[in-house]
Design a protein around this motif. Structure first.
Motif, PDB file in Angstrom:
ATOM      1  N   UNK A  12       0.871  -1.378  -0.252  1.00 17.15           N
ATOM      2  CA  UNK A  12       0.080  -0.082  -0.135  1.00 17.15           C
ATOM      3  C   UNK A  12       0.904   1.160   0.125  1.00 17.15           C
ATOM      4  N   UNK A  13       1.692   1.459   0.817  1.00 15.48           N
ATOM      5  CA  UNK A  13       2.429   2.751   1.031  1.00 15.48           C
ATOM      6  C   UNK A  13       3.461   2.846  -0.099  1.00 15.48           C
ATOM      7  N   UNK A  14       4.144   2.041  -0.517  1.00 15.29           N
ATOM      8  CA  UNK A  14       4.953   2.233  -1.294  1.00 15.29           C
ATOM      9  C   UNK A  14       4.295   2.414  -2.955  1.00 15.29           C
ATOM     10  N   UNK A  15       3.457   1.763  -3.256  1.00 16.75           N
ATOM     11  CA  UNK A  15       2.734   2.043  -4.503  1.00 16.75           C
ATOM     12  C   UNK A  15       1.960   3.554  -4.419  1.00 16.75           C
ATOM     13  N   UNK A  16       1.585   3.636  -3.274  1.00 14.11           N
ATOM     14  CA  UNK A  16       1.081   5.043  -3.091  1.00 14.11           C
ATOM     15  C   UNK A  16       2.026   6.226  -3.516  1.00 14.11           C
ATOM     16  N   UNK A  17       3.228   5.949  -2.626  1.00  5.51           N
ATOM     17  CA  UNK A  17       4.335   7.087  -3.038  1.00  5.51           C
ATOM     18  C   UNK A  17       4.746   7.031  -4.431  1.00  5.51           C
ATOM     19  N   UNK A  18       4.899   6.187  -4.993  1.00  2.00           N
ATOM     20  CA  UNK A  18       5.254   6.029  -6.340  1.00  2.00           C
ATOM     21  C   UNK A  18       4.270   6.626  -7.442  1.00  2.00           C
TER      22      UNK A  18
END
Length: 303
Positions: A12-18
């Motif tokens: 969740x967090x890494x796809x959201x940031x990218x």
């Protein structure tokens, strides 16, 4: 707990940031436009669930008279009242939990966006380092757009999306849009007690979200406001503007009109429903008179 945290970051967090970085690079390096575009993408992705939610809400509003009739008829029997209510839901094809589906699904999106803004979009050196470590290596605009510009022109000065709004404008927009969303989806009250409960919830939830917007980053408040605005527009065009615009009738053409439930009312003496004592006595006496006044056969005279 570390395993859960790693799964949360990876899924969740890494796809959201990218995703935010990619939208930021495409939309003139404006984080405000990136958050608005992310909101639109999320709402388009959950469009089928949102349509089901709005249609279920319209059906629940159409069932209010039948629900009130069941409450009045079985007010002394809660078990029978619950059974008849669930039977009415099955016949109408409505699920009471159908309105909560999109909210439950979007809740992880809110959490992911909150941590993405806190961890990676801040102006502190730690946020820059954290974002650099979480960017995908194959992202074409990975290090070219860093550091990110999280400021946007605002009515009063400049608003930093990674920090709470120092003015009450953004929290007021969140509270007002939440109030309008609840107002347009609010079913008509059938009793005074129900009307009082609706009035309490109509103001309590917007005030709570407005207070949270004071403490949360303005980027999350912007997401709330745009998401509420899209929901209000979809609700207005699908099932009418409800109580939001006075004088505008509610549109129910797209929602299937539920059938009226057949309530069984059988008396203790086994008589037919809807027949009181006087009617039964009247019918018995009429039957007796018809029997007594039946014509007799004439005897033929003997020859």
């Amino acid at each position: 707990m570390e395993v859960v945290g790693d799964i949360f970051i990876f899924l969740l967090l890494q796809p959201m940031l990218n995703g935010l970085v990619m939208l930021y690079s495409l939309l003139f390096e404006s984080m405000a436009l990136a958050i608005i575009a992310l909101t639109v993408v999320v709402r388009v992705a959950f469009y089928p669930l949102t349509i089901k939610q709005l249609q279920s809400s319209a059906k629940m509003q159409a069932l209010q008279p039948q629900m009130q009739e069941i409450r009045n008829r079985y007010k002394n029997n809660p078990q029978l009242q619950q059974r008849e209510t669930m039977k009415m839901y099955r016949e109408a094809g409505v699920s009471p939990l159908g309105c909560l589906g999109p909210m439950v699904v979007q809740f992880p999106i809110w959490i992911g966006l909150y941590w993405a803004i806190i961890k990676g979009l801040g102006n502190l050196p730690g946020s820059f380092v954290y974002l650099s470590q979480r960017l995908y290596s194959w992202l074409p605009v990975g290090g070219e757009v860093l550091p990110l510009n999280t400021e946007m022109p605002w009515i009063i000065g400049t608003l930093d999306l990674s920090a709470p709004d120092p003015t009450p404008l953004m929290p007021l927009l969140v509270a007002a849009s939440t109030w309008a969303q609840q107002r347009i989806m609010q079913p008509p009250a059938m009793t005074d007690q129900q009307r009082q409960q609706q009035q309490i919830m109509l103001f309590l939830f917007p005030i709570m979200l407005g207070f949270l917007a004071f403490t949360f980053p303005s980027g999350l408040a912007l997401y709330w406001f745009v998401s509420n605005f899209i929901t209000i527009g979809m609700q207005g065009f699908i099932s009418g503007w409800g109580n939001l615009i006075p004088g505008r009738p509610r549109v129910t053409a797209n929602a299937t009109t539920p059938p009226t439930p057949q309530l069984e009312t059988r008396s203790n003496d086994g008589s037919e429903p809807g027949m009181d004592g006087e009617d039964r006595r009247g019918s018995d006496s009429a039957r007796t008179r018809r029997t007594r006044t039946r014509p007799r056969r004439r005897r033929r005279p003997r020859r």
